[in-house]
Design a protein around this motif. Structure first.
Motif, PDB file in Angstrom:
ATOM      1  N   THR A 219      57.182  33.036 -99.566  1.00 52.66           N
ATOM      2  CA  THR A 219      56.202  33.783 -98.771  1.00 52.66           C
ATOM      3  C   THR A 219      55.170  34.434 -99.678  1.00 52.66           C
ATOM      4  O   THR A 219      53.964  34.389 -99.409  1.00 52.66           O
ATOM      5  N   GLU A 220      55.630  35.054-100.767  1.00 47.70           N
ATOM      6  CA  GLU A 220      54.706  35.651-101.722  1.00 47.70           C
ATOM      7  C   GLU A 220      53.803  34.583-102.345  1.00 47.70           C
ATOM      8  O   GLU A 220      52.602  34.810-102.547  1.00 47.70           O
ATOM      9  N   LEU A 221      54.370  33.419-102.643  1.00 51.38           N
ATOM     10  CA  LEU A 221      53.577  32.334-103.201  1.00 51.38           C
ATOM     11  C   LEU A 221      52.514  31.879-102.212  1.00 51.38           C
ATOM     12  O   LEU A 221      51.355  31.649-102.583  1.00 51.38           O
ATOM     13  N   ASP A 222      52.894  31.772-100.947  1.00 54.42           N
ATOM     14  CA  ASP A 222      51.934  31.361 -99.919  1.00 54.42           C
ATOM     15  C   ASP A 222      50.792  32.362 -99.810  1.00 54.42           C
ATOM     16  O   ASP A 222      49.615  31.978 -99.682  1.00 54.42           O
ATOM     17  N   GLU A 223      51.111  33.660 -99.849  1.00 57.87           N
ATOM     18  CA  GLU A 223      50.069  34.690 -99.777  1.00 57.87           C
ATOM     19  C   GLU A 223      49.153  34.624-100.995  1.00 57.87           C
ATOM     20  O   GLU A 223      47.931  34.789-100.876  1.00 57.87           O
ATOM     21  N   ASP A 224      49.735  34.375-102.180  1.00 56.04           N
ATOM     22  CA  ASP A 224      48.930  34.273-103.391  1.00 56.04           C
ATOM     23  C   ASP A 224      48.003  33.063-103.327  1.00 56.04           C
ATOM     24  O   ASP A 224      46.829  33.138-103.702  1.00 56.04           O
ATOM     25  N   LEU A 225      48.514  31.939-102.829  1.00 53.18           N
ATOM     26  CA  LEU A 225      47.675  30.742-102.697  1.00 53.18           C
ATOM     27  C   LEU A 225      46.547  30.972-101.688  1.00 53.18           C
ATOM     28  O   LEU A 225      45.430  30.477-101.870  1.00 53.18           O
ATOM     29  N   ALA A 226      46.831  31.733-100.640  1.00 54.88           N
ATOM     30  CA  ALA A 226      45.788  32.038 -99.652  1.00 54.88           C
ATOM     31  C   ALA A 226      44.676  32.854-100.290  1.00 54.88           C
ATOM     32  O   ALA A 226      43.490  32.619-100.031  1.00 54.88           O
ATOM     33  N   ARG A 227      45.046  33.825-101.146  1.00 50.46           N
ATOM     34  CA  ARG A 227      44.023  34.613-101.849  1.00 50.46           C
ATOM     35  C   ARG A 227      43.211  33.731-102.785  1.00 50.46           C
ATOM     36  O   ARG A 227      41.991  33.884-102.889  1.00 50.46           O
ATOM     37  N   GLN A 228      43.895  32.800-103.463  1.00 48.55           N
ATOM     38  CA  GLN A 228      43.164  31.892-104.353  1.00 48.55           C
ATOM     39  C   GLN A 228      42.211  30.999-103.567  1.00 48.55           C
ATOM     40  O   GLN A 228      41.101  30.715-104.026  1.00 48.55           O
ATOM     41  N   GLU A 229      42.635  30.561-102.389  1.00 49.49           N
ATOM     42  CA  GLU A 229      41.766  29.741-101.544  1.00 49.49           C
ATOM     43  C   GLU A 229      40.525  30.514-101.123  1.00 49.49           C
ATOM     44  O   GLU A 229      39.406  29.984-101.142  1.00 49.49           O
ATOM     45  N   ASP A 230      40.713  31.782-100.731  1.00 48.66           N
ATOM     46  CA  ASP A 230      39.569  32.613-100.335  1.00 48.66           C
ATOM     47  C   ASP A 230      38.601  32.792-101.506  1.00 48.66           C
ATOM     48  O   ASP A 230      37.380  32.694-101.336  1.00 48.66           O
ATOM     49  N   ALA A 231      39.161  33.060-102.686  1.00 51.18           N
ATOM     50  CA  ALA A 231      38.316  33.256-103.864  1.00 51.18           C
ATOM     51  C   ALA A 231      37.586  31.966-104.221  1.00 51.18           C
ATOM     52  O   ALA A 231      36.405  31.986-104.594  1.00 51.18           O
ATOM     53  N   LEU A 232      38.267  30.831-104.080  1.00 48.01           N
ATOM     54  CA  LEU A 232      37.646  29.546-104.392  1.00 48.01           C
ATOM     55  C   LEU A 232      36.520  29.233-103.414  1.00 48.01           C
ATOM     56  O   LEU A 232      35.449  28.752-103.818  1.00 48.01           O
ATOM     57  N   ARG A 233      36.736  29.515-102.124  1.00 47.69           N
ATOM     58  CA  ARG A 233      35.678  29.292-101.142  1.00 47.69           C
ATOM     59  C   ARG A 233      34.461  30.155-101.425  1.00 47.69           C
ATOM     60  O   ARG A 233      33.315  29.711-101.312  1.00 47.69           O
ATOM     61  N   GLU A 234      34.712  31.421-101.823  1.00 51.43           N
ATOM     62  CA  GLU A 234      33.601  32.323-102.141  1.00 51.43           C
ATOM     63  C   GLU A 234      32.833  31.828-103.365  1.00 51.43           C
ATOM     64  O   GLU A 234      31.596  31.846-103.381  1.00 51.43           O
ATOM     65  N   ARG A 235      33.555  31.363-104.394  1.00 48.35           N
ATOM     66  CA  ARG A 235      32.896  30.851-105.589  1.00 48.35           C
ATOM     67  C   ARG A 235      32.082  29.605-105.273  1.00 48.35           C
ATOM     68  O   ARG A 235      30.965  29.439-105.774  1.00 48.35           O
ATOM     69  N   ARG A 236      32.629  28.729-104.435  1.00 49.54           N
ATOM     70  CA  ARG A 236      31.896  27.511-104.079  1.00 49.54           C
ATOM     71  C   ARG A 236      30.647  27.842-103.264  1.00 49.54           C
ATOM     72  O   ARG A 236      29.612  27.184-103.415  1.00 49.54           O
TER      73      ARG A 236
END
Length: 254
Positions: free
Chosen positions: A80-97
């Motif tokens: 669950t913690e890993l899933d939440e961390d990946l979700a944050r990385q996805e948000d950051a990646l979308r913002e960077r793109r």
């Protein structure tokens, strides 16, 4: 099974198996009389579980914690913690793109100063013809640097101020005249009478919002390392013109 057979069955390298032994993740098997390791089904099961967990993104320290709990009751929490961390990385990646796409789509393309905000890139494009001036090129570099260096809350004000200085044909024309006067001082003495004319022209180009604390510039002139570095990058007469321009603004805005 030998180590190569075990690695082949699970789909990892023999080097990975030895590394997992070294870290204590995979139990050491019994050895035959000839000294070779003899792996069994239990080793294959544990090794397969290590592979699945690492493919999900768990670090080896987290894998050790999961394997240490024989009942596996912490696995859901870890995943669950890993899933939440990946979700944050996805948000950051979308913002960077999104920022990258805005830079690539900016009017006039990517400026020579490198990636800047879309607003600043548009202003640079509007005054692109001024880049033939060495002083204008230095100015653009400084503005790009400031946009990176100032706190997040100050960037919008900085770009807005640059917009006042370069946001209209008349403003761009005035800036061009000031840059031409400053360029002409490249080989001049600081006492050259043209310094006064250049400093006045430069002061007329600087909007009030660019240096809201202009009354403090006199102090900064003596102690600010960035400002000193800027002066050191100019010819002596050009640096003197900039100093006098800041002094003019200080007097006018007190």
């Amino acid at each position: 099974m030998r180590i190569g057979e075990l690695a082949g069955v699970v789909g990892v390298t023999t080097r990975a198996v030895r590394h997992y032994h070294h870290l204590g993740l995979l139990p050491e098997p019994e050895r035959r009389a000839n000294g070779y390791r003899e792996y069994g089904l239990r080793h294959a099961v544990v090794l397969a579980r290590i592979r699945r967990l690492t493919e999900l993104g768990l670090g080896l320290a987290e894998v050790r914690d999961v394997l240490a709990d024989e009942a596996g009751k912490d696995l859901v929490e870890v995943l669950t913690e890993l899933d939440e961390d990946l979700a944050r990385q996805e948000d950051a990646l979308r913002e960077r793109r999104a920022r990258l796409r805005a830079l690539l789509d900016a009017e006039g393309g990517m400026p020579a100063e490198g990636p800047v905000s879309p607003g600043l890139a548009a202003l640079f494009a509007q005054a692109a013809h001024l880049s033939d001036s060495p002083m204008a090129a230095k100015d653009r570099e400084i503005i790009a640097f400031l946009e990176t260096a100032v706190p997040d809350g100050e960037r919008e004000r900085l770009v807005s101020s640059v917009g006042e200085a370069l946001g209209s044909p008349g403003a761009v024309a005035r800036a061009g005249e000031a840059y031409a006067l400053l360029d002409a001082l490249a080989g001049a003495d600081p006492g050259d009478p043209r310094v006064d004319e250049a400093s006045r022209a430069l002061a007329d180009c600087i909007p009030p919002t660019l240096f809201p604390g202009i009354a403090e510039i006199g102090e900064l002139d003596q102690h600010d390392n960035v400002l000193r570095a800027f002066y050191d990058d100019l010819a002596p007469a050009q640096a003197e013109a900039v100093r006098r321009a800041l002094s003019i603004l200080t007097e006018e805005r007190r």
